[in-house]
Design a protein around this motif. Structure first.
Motif, mmCIF file in Angstrom:
data_model
loop_
_atom_site.group_PDB
_atom_site.id
_atom_site.type_symbol
_atom_site.label_atom_id
_atom_site.label_comp_id
_atom_site.label_asym_id
_atom_site.label_seq_id
_atom_site.Cartn_x
_atom_site.Cartn_y
_atom_site.Cartn_z
ATOM 1 N N PRO A 251 0.837 -1.204 0.000
ATOM 2 C CA PRO A 251 0.000 0.000 0.000
ATOM 3 C C PRO A 251 0.878 1.264 0.000
ATOM 4 C CG PRO A 251 -0.771 -1.577 1.645
ATOM 5 C CD PRO A 251 0.521 -2.105 1.108
ATOM 6 N N GLY A 252 0.581 2.156 -0.927
ATOM 7 C CA GLY A 252 1.307 3.427 -0.998
ATOM 8 C C GLY A 252 2.608 3.375 -1.788
ATOM 9 N N ALA A 253 3.024 2.184 -2.250
ATOM 10 C CA ALA A 253 4.293 2.079 -2.987
ATOM 11 C C ALA A 253 4.178 2.732 -4.365
ATOM 12 C CB ALA A 253 4.703 0.616 -3.121
ATOM 13 N N THR A 254 5.337 3.142 -4.880
ATOM 14 C CA THR A 254 5.380 3.922 -6.127
ATOM 15 C C THR A 254 6.165 3.207 -7.214
ATOM 16 O OG1 THR A 254 5.233 5.996 -4.912
ATOM 17 C CG2 THR A 254 6.208 6.123 -7.105
ATOM 18 N N LEU A 255 5.624 3.253 -8.440
ATOM 19 C CA LEU A 255 6.352 2.826 -9.638
ATOM 20 C C LEU A 255 6.684 4.085 -10.421
ATOM 21 C CD1 LEU A 255 5.469 -0.076 -12.076
ATOM 22 C CD2 LEU A 255 5.931 2.195 -12.976
ATOM 23 N N MET A 256 7.957 4.248 -10.760
ATOM 24 C CA MET A 256 8.394 5.445 -11.484
ATOM 25 C C MET A 256 8.922 5.069 -12.849
ATOM 26 S SD MET A 256 11.221 8.287 -10.249
ATOM 27 C CE MET A 256 10.168 8.972 -8.977
ATOM 28 N N SER A 257 8.650 5.929 -13.822
ATOM 29 C CA SER A 257 9.321 5.804 -15.106
ATOM 30 C C SER A 257 9.542 7.198 -15.661
ATOM 31 C CB SER A 257 8.514 4.942 -16.080
ATOM 32 O OG SER A 257 9.320 4.640 -17.204
ATOM 33 N N VAL A 258 10.027 7.256 -16.875
ATOM 34 C CA VAL A 258 10.201 8.541 -17.538
ATOM 35 C C VAL A 258 9.054 8.716 -18.530
ATOM 36 C CG1 VAL A 258 12.691 8.650 -17.243
ATOM 37 C CG2 VAL A 258 11.741 7.424 -19.195
ATOM 38 N N GLU A 259 8.908 9.917 -19.067
ATOM 39 C CA GLU A 259 7.862 10.181 -20.060
ATOM 40 C C GLU A 259 8.423 11.006 -21.200
ATOM 41 O OE1 GLU A 259 4.389 11.903 -18.264
ATOM 42 O OE2 GLU A 259 3.769 9.960 -17.487
ATOM 43 N N PRO A 260 8.078 10.630 -22.447
ATOM 44 C CA PRO A 260 7.278 9.477 -22.814
ATOM 45 C C PRO A 260 8.071 8.170 -22.741
ATOM 46 C CG PRO A 260 7.911 10.731 -24.784
ATOM 47 C CD PRO A 260 8.450 11.467 -23.613
ATOM 48 N N ALA A 261 7.350 7.103 -22.329
ATOM 49 C CA ALA A 261 7.978 5.778 -22.243
ATOM 50 C C ALA A 261 6.942 4.726 -22.664
ATOM 51 C CB ALA A 261 8.478 5.507 -20.836
ATOM 52 N N PHE A 262 7.313 3.470 -22.460
ATOM 53 C CA PHE A 262 6.441 2.345 -22.801
ATOM 54 C C PHE A 262 5.164 2.421 -21.952
ATOM 55 C CE2 PHE A 262 5.877 -2.476 -22.395
ATOM 56 C CZ PHE A 262 5.277 -2.586 -23.641
ATOM 57 N N VAL A 263 4.000 2.399 -22.612
ATOM 58 C CA VAL A 263 2.741 2.654 -21.903
ATOM 59 C C VAL A 263 2.405 1.607 -20.845
ATOM 60 C CG1 VAL A 263 1.611 4.008 -23.700
ATOM 61 C CG2 VAL A 263 1.449 1.516 -23.764
ATOM 62 N N ARG B 182 -0.848 11.964 -29.863
ATOM 63 C CA ARG B 182 -1.630 12.369 -28.683
ATOM 64 C C ARG B 182 -1.263 11.567 -27.430
ATOM 65 N NH1 ARG B 182 -5.188 13.968 -32.551
ATOM 66 N NH2 ARG B 182 -5.512 11.785 -33.071
ATOM 67 N N ALA B 183 -0.256 10.700 -27.543
ATOM 68 C CA ALA B 183 0.110 9.866 -26.389
ATOM 69 C C ALA B 183 0.779 10.685 -25.289
ATOM 70 C CB ALA B 183 1.049 8.741 -26.844
ATOM 71 N N HIS B 184 1.449 11.782 -25.674
ATOM 72 C CA HIS B 184 2.128 12.640 -24.694
ATOM 73 C C HIS B 184 2.385 13.985 -25.369
ATOM 74 C CE1 HIS B 184 5.316 14.149 -22.037
ATOM 75 N NE2 HIS B 184 4.791 13.344 -21.137
ATOM 76 N N PRO B 185 2.289 15.095 -24.634
ATOM 77 C CA PRO B 185 2.517 16.412 -25.266
ATOM 78 C C PRO B 185 3.867 16.510 -25.989
ATOM 79 C CG PRO B 185 1.664 16.692 -23.037
ATOM 80 C CD PRO B 185 1.869 15.223 -23.229
ATOM 81 N N MET B 186 4.900 15.830 -25.469
ATOM 82 C CA MET B 186 6.210 15.902 -26.126
ATOM 83 C C MET B 186 6.237 15.160 -27.460
ATOM 84 S SD MET B 186 8.617 15.342 -22.792
ATOM 85 C CE MET B 186 10.204 15.344 -23.624
ATOM 86 N N LEU B 187 5.192 14.375 -27.724
ATOM 87 C CA LEU B 187 5.132 13.613 -28.974
ATOM 88 C C LEU B 187 4.198 14.266 -29.996
ATOM 89 C CD1 LEU B 187 4.872 10.004 -27.458
ATOM 90 C CD2 LEU B 187 6.892 11.055 -28.497
ATOM 91 N N ALA B 188 3.796 15.502 -29.734
ATOM 92 C CA ALA B 188 2.883 16.190 -30.661
ATOM 93 C C ALA B 188 3.466 16.153 -32.073
ATOM 94 C CB ALA B 188 2.677 17.632 -30.204
ATOM 95 N N GLY B 189 2.647 15.787 -33.035
ATOM 96 C CA GLY B 189 3.078 15.758 -34.435
ATOM 97 C C GLY B 189 3.863 14.518 -34.814
ATOM 98 N N CYS B 190 3.966 13.549 -33.902
ATOM 99 C CA CYS B 190 4.856 12.407 -34.155
ATOM 100 C C CYS B 190 4.118 11.133 -34.563
ATOM 101 C CB CYS B 190 5.693 12.101 -32.915
ATOM 102 S SG CYS B 190 6.944 13.347 -32.578
ATOM 103 N N LEU B 191 4.732 10.410 -35.477
ATOM 104 C CA LEU B 191 4.314 9.056 -35.849
ATOM 105 C C LEU B 191 5.495 8.125 -35.596
ATOM 106 C CD1 LEU B 191 2.609 9.718 -39.325
ATOM 107 C CD2 LEU B 191 1.499 9.592 -37.093
ATOM 108 N N ARG B 192 5.176 6.843 -35.385
ATOM 109 C CA ARG B 192 6.230 5.852 -35.159
ATOM 110 C C ARG B 192 6.074 4.749 -36.204
ATOM 111 N NH1 ARG B 192 5.344 2.251 -30.092
ATOM 112 N NH2 ARG B 192 4.178 1.161 -31.704
ATOM 113 N N VAL B 193 7.150 4.467 -36.912
ATOM 114 C CA VAL B 193 7.095 3.417 -37.936
ATOM 115 C C VAL B 193 8.113 2.332 -37.612
ATOM 116 C CG1 VAL B 193 8.716 4.625 -39.504
ATOM 117 C CG2 VAL B 193 7.115 2.922 -40.433
#
Ligand code: PLP
Length: 353
Positions: free
Chosen positions: A101-113, A323-334
């Motif tokens: 209870p109360g434990a935290t998982l941290m990652s960076v953004e944008p990262a694997f969803v 739209r996955a993250h504001p830093m990815l605005a305008g981005c596509l992934r191929v």
């Protein structure tokens, strides 16, 4: 009473992981290897599958597969290895084991969803620390966040998805030293990257390394693995359901790993395709492409929705991450495909900008 009255609110708040129907499309949205196993390996694979005893439960420790994997991947002898039904399952096992209870998982953004999705599902508090604008690790703010939030676990994908870049591994190592709890280095794209954390793994009692065979050409098998200290892996192994790797996956993965040179060669080809496509994309007016150490490219276009729709109408499926993250605005992934698929993608993108 309706079903929704009984379902946990965290589950109700989630939406199911959406996989678009790709039939009839050139599928460049999911980082799969576009090449199949060579036809000359088919009889050997069939033979391996034929000898799997489907009337018996599989080996719960998958010993033959684990030994093969250790050898092929060069896992240090002092490290334990745990297998998962895809590395997604390993993320879930780690989260379940750490979800006090109360434990935290941290990652960076944008990262694997899935880091965030699984945190929410397992009742962990999720904290995402933004990357810098060039998607490199913001070491100072990450280390400050470690001290402030005291996460039980930090997930870092190296190379990162969906950005494709590899974080500076010296910085990653400093993050491991500063972390109060566990750091999971997710190397799903190790086969396409110049550098791995593996040689540094044994130096750190609080780091574990996770990989998958999915991006290497075996996405259909669902096999991921975790390497690290036995103190962590022994506990995680209790959370893992006993027969999580089925007999056919064990047999097929063992066979494929015994021929891993084929997969590594395919990965090398994909890397040359990646570097060529990155150069071509970079020459298109209005398109900027980000450096990648993975089997996909992230690129920014003037209008991502328009480009995505144009590609789709030309039967090319990529991932719209705008739209996955504001830093990815305008981005596509191929994801990289075969030479023909990459050429078709490039022509379709030019017509869709
Ligand atoms: C694809 C991916 C995974 C999941 O891989 P599976 O083994 O197929 O579950 C994990 N981490 C990252 C960063 C990925 O991109």
């Amino acid at each position: 009473m309706a079903a929704t009255d009984w379902i946990r609110p965290e589950v109700r708040a989630l939406s199911a992981y959406h996989v678009p129907d790709a039939s009839g499309f050139i599928k460049l949205d999911a980082m799969e290897n576009p090449f199949e196993l060579p036809a000359e390996l088919a009889p050997g694979l069939a033979d391996a599958l034929q000898h799997a005893s489907l009337n018996r439960y599989p080996d719960p420790a998958a010993r033959v597969l684990t030994d093969t994997l250790r050898e092929v991947a060069g896992i240090p002898p002092d490290c334990g290895v745990m297998l998962g039904n895809g590395s997604d399952e390993i993320i879930q096992i780690i989260a379940l084991a750490l979800a006090k209870p109360g434990a935290t998982l941290m990652s960076v953004e944008p990262a694997f969803v899935m880091f965030k999705v699984i945190a929410e599902l397992t009742g962990l508090r999720y904290v995402g620390v933004p990357l810098k604008a060039d998607f490199s690790l913001d070491e100072d703010s990450l280390i400050a966040a470690l001290a402030r939030e005291r996460p039980a676990v930090v997930f870092l994908a190296c190379p990162n998805n969906p950005t494709g870049n590899l974080f500076d591994l010296d910085a990653v190592e400093r993050v491991v030293r500063a972390a109060p709890g566990l750091v999971v280095i997710d190397e799903a794209y190790a086969a396409f990257s110049r550098e791995s954390f593996l040689p540094r793994l044994s130096r750190h009692g609080n780091a574990v390394l996770m990989r998958t065979l999915s991006k290497l050409g075996l996405a259909g098998l669902r096999l991921g693995y975790l390497a690290g200290g036995l103190d962590w892996l022994g506990e995680f192994n209790k959370v893992r359901l006993p027969y999580n790797i089925n007999a056919l996956s064990q047999a097929a993965a063992t066979f494929a790993l015994r021929h891993h040179a084929v997969l590594t060669e395919q990965a090398r080809t994909i890397v040359t395709f990646r570097d060529a496509l990155a150069a071509q994309l970079g020459r298109l007016p209005g398109v900027s492409v980000f450096p990648s150490e993975a089997n996909f490219l992230l690129f920014r276009v003037p209008d991502a929705d328009r480009a995505f729709a144009g590609l789709k109408s030309r039967k090319i499926l990529v991932k719209n991450v705008s739209r996955a993250h504001p830093m990815l605005a305008g981005c596509l992934r191929v994801s990289l495909g075969t030479a023909d698929e990459n050429a078709a993608f490039l022509a379709a993108l030019q017509a869709s900008l």
